[in-house]
Design a protein around this motif. Sequence first.
Motif, short mmCIF file in Angstrom:
data_model
loop_
_atom_site.label_atom_id
_atom_site.label_comp_id
_atom_site.label_asym_id
_atom_site.label_seq_id
_atom_site.Cartn_x
_atom_site.Cartn_y
_atom_site.Cartn_z
N ASP A 1 5.15 -13.39 -2.56
CA ASP A 1 5.84 -12.86 -1.39
C ASP A 1 7.24 -12.37 -1.77
O ASP A 1 7.68 -11.31 -1.32
CB ASP A 1 5.93 -13.95 -0.32
CG ASP A 1 5.81 -13.41 1.09
OD1 ASP A 1 5.63 -12.19 1.27
OD2 ASP A 1 5.89 -14.23 2.03
N ALA A 2 7.93 -13.12 -2.61
CA ALA A 2 9.27 -12.73 -3.06
C ALA A 2 9.22 -11.43 -3.87
O ALA A 2 10.08 -10.56 -3.71
CB ALA A 2 9.90 -13.85 -3.88
N VAL A 3 8.21 -11.28 -4.72
CA VAL A 3 8.05 -10.05 -5.51
C VAL A 3 7.85 -8.85 -4.59
O VAL A 3 8.48 -7.80 -4.77
CB VAL A 3 6.89 -10.18 -6.53
CG1 VAL A 3 6.52 -8.82 -7.11
CG2 VAL A 3 7.26 -11.16 -7.64
N HIS B 1 15.99 -13.45 -5.28
CA HIS B 1 16.74 -13.16 -4.06
C HIS B 1 16.05 -13.76 -2.84
O HIS B 1 16.70 -13.99 -1.82
CB HIS B 1 16.88 -11.64 -3.86
CG HIS B 1 17.82 -10.99 -4.81
ND1 HIS B 1 17.56 -9.74 -5.35
CD2 HIS B 1 19.00 -11.37 -5.32
CE1 HIS B 1 18.55 -9.40 -6.14
NE2 HIS B 1 19.45 -10.38 -6.15
N PHE B 2 14.75 -13.96 -2.92
CA PHE B 2 13.97 -14.42 -1.77
C PHE B 2 13.40 -15.82 -1.96
O PHE B 2 12.46 -16.22 -1.27
CB PHE B 2 12.84 -13.42 -1.48
CG PHE B 2 13.36 -12.07 -1.07
CD1 PHE B 2 13.71 -11.82 0.25
CD2 PHE B 2 13.54 -11.07 -2.00
CE1 PHE B 2 14.22 -10.59 0.63
CE2 PHE B 2 14.04 -9.84 -1.63
CZ PHE B 2 14.39 -9.60 -0.31
N GLN C 1 10.20 -3.94 -2.18
CA GLN C 1 10.62 -3.15 -1.02
C GLN C 1 12.14 -2.95 -1.01
O GLN C 1 12.62 -1.87 -0.68
CB GLN C 1 10.21 -3.84 0.27
CG GLN C 1 8.72 -3.77 0.52
CD GLN C 1 8.38 -4.47 1.81
OE1 GLN C 1 8.26 -5.69 1.84
NE2 GLN C 1 8.26 -3.70 2.87
N ARG C 2 12.89 -3.99 -1.35
CA ARG C 2 14.35 -3.86 -1.38
C ARG C 2 14.78 -2.83 -2.42
O ARG C 2 15.54 -1.91 -2.13
CB ARG C 2 15.01 -5.21 -1.69
CG ARG C 2 16.54 -5.17 -1.59
CD ARG C 2 17.17 -6.44 -2.09
NE ARG C 2 17.12 -6.55 -3.56
CZ ARG C 2 17.94 -5.93 -4.40
NH1 ARG C 2 18.89 -5.14 -3.95
NH2 ARG C 2 17.81 -6.08 -5.70
N PHE D 1 0.81 -7.32 1.23
CA PHE D 1 0.44 -8.60 0.62
C PHE D 1 -1.03 -8.59 0.19
O PHE D 1 -1.35 -8.89 -0.96
CB PHE D 1 0.69 -9.75 1.59
CG PHE D 1 0.35 -11.09 1.03
CD1 PHE D 1 1.21 -11.74 0.18
CD2 PHE D 1 -0.86 -11.70 1.34
CE1 PHE D 1 0.89 -12.98 -0.37
CE2 PHE D 1 -1.19 -12.93 0.82
CZ PHE D 1 -0.32 -13.58 -0.04
N LEU D 2 -1.93 -8.21 1.09
CA LEU D 2 -3.36 -8.20 0.78
C LEU D 2 -3.69 -7.22 -0.34
O LEU D 2 -4.48 -7.53 -1.23
CB LEU D 2 -4.17 -7.87 2.04
CG LEU D 2 -4.14 -8.91 3.15
CD1 LEU D 2 -4.82 -8.38 4.39
CD2 LEU D 2 -4.78 -10.21 2.68
N PHE D 3 -3.09 -6.05 -0.31
CA PHE D 3 -3.35 -5.02 -1.31
C PHE D 3 -2.89 -5.47 -2.70
O PHE D 3 -3.64 -5.40 -3.67
CB PHE D 3 -2.64 -3.73 -0.89
CG PHE D 3 -2.99 -2.53 -1.73
CD1 PHE D 3 -4.23 -1.93 -1.63
CD2 PHE D 3 -2.06 -2.00 -2.61
CE1 PHE D 3 -4.55 -0.82 -2.40
CE2 PHE D 3 -2.36 -0.89 -3.38
CZ PHE D 3 -3.61 -0.30 -3.28
#
Length: 150
Positions: free
Chosen positions: A11-13, A73-74, A18-19, A108-110
């Motif tokens: 999730d962090a990646v 960062h996340f 995106q950032r 996430f799923l992709f």
Amino acid sequence: MADRPNLPYTDAVIHEIQRMGNIVPLNGLRVAAKDTTLGGYFIPKGTSVMPMLTSVLFDKTEWETPDTFNPGHFLDAKGKFVKREAFLPFSAGKRVCLGEGLAKMELFLFLVALLQKFSFSVPEGVELSTEGITGATRVPHPYKVFAKAR
């Protein structure tokens, strides 16, 4: 999607991609609904304003290493995923993208499906870059990558 809370690094990646990707650096034109003071500047009612998301996504006061790809960062000290207020790739406020929830789920799923089925690498001598080409949107420079079935 039920596994998402168990995959904080993944999730962090995604969030860091995106950032750093900063796909829509300039948001849609807005108009000040009332006289406003922001950051010491007076903005009269009716003034056209264009939010620049880049200023938040790369703000040195918000991100420890703003110009470096860093999924940390996340993540908190225990490796748990943390939401960041300065993470605004879908805009903010009343004009936030209506598809944000669906887009986050699909990303996430992709990505997880691709990582489960393929190993990725770059050709020898090739170095990937996080630099992009900015126009109406920001896109990556052309690149080559190998995807090998697992």
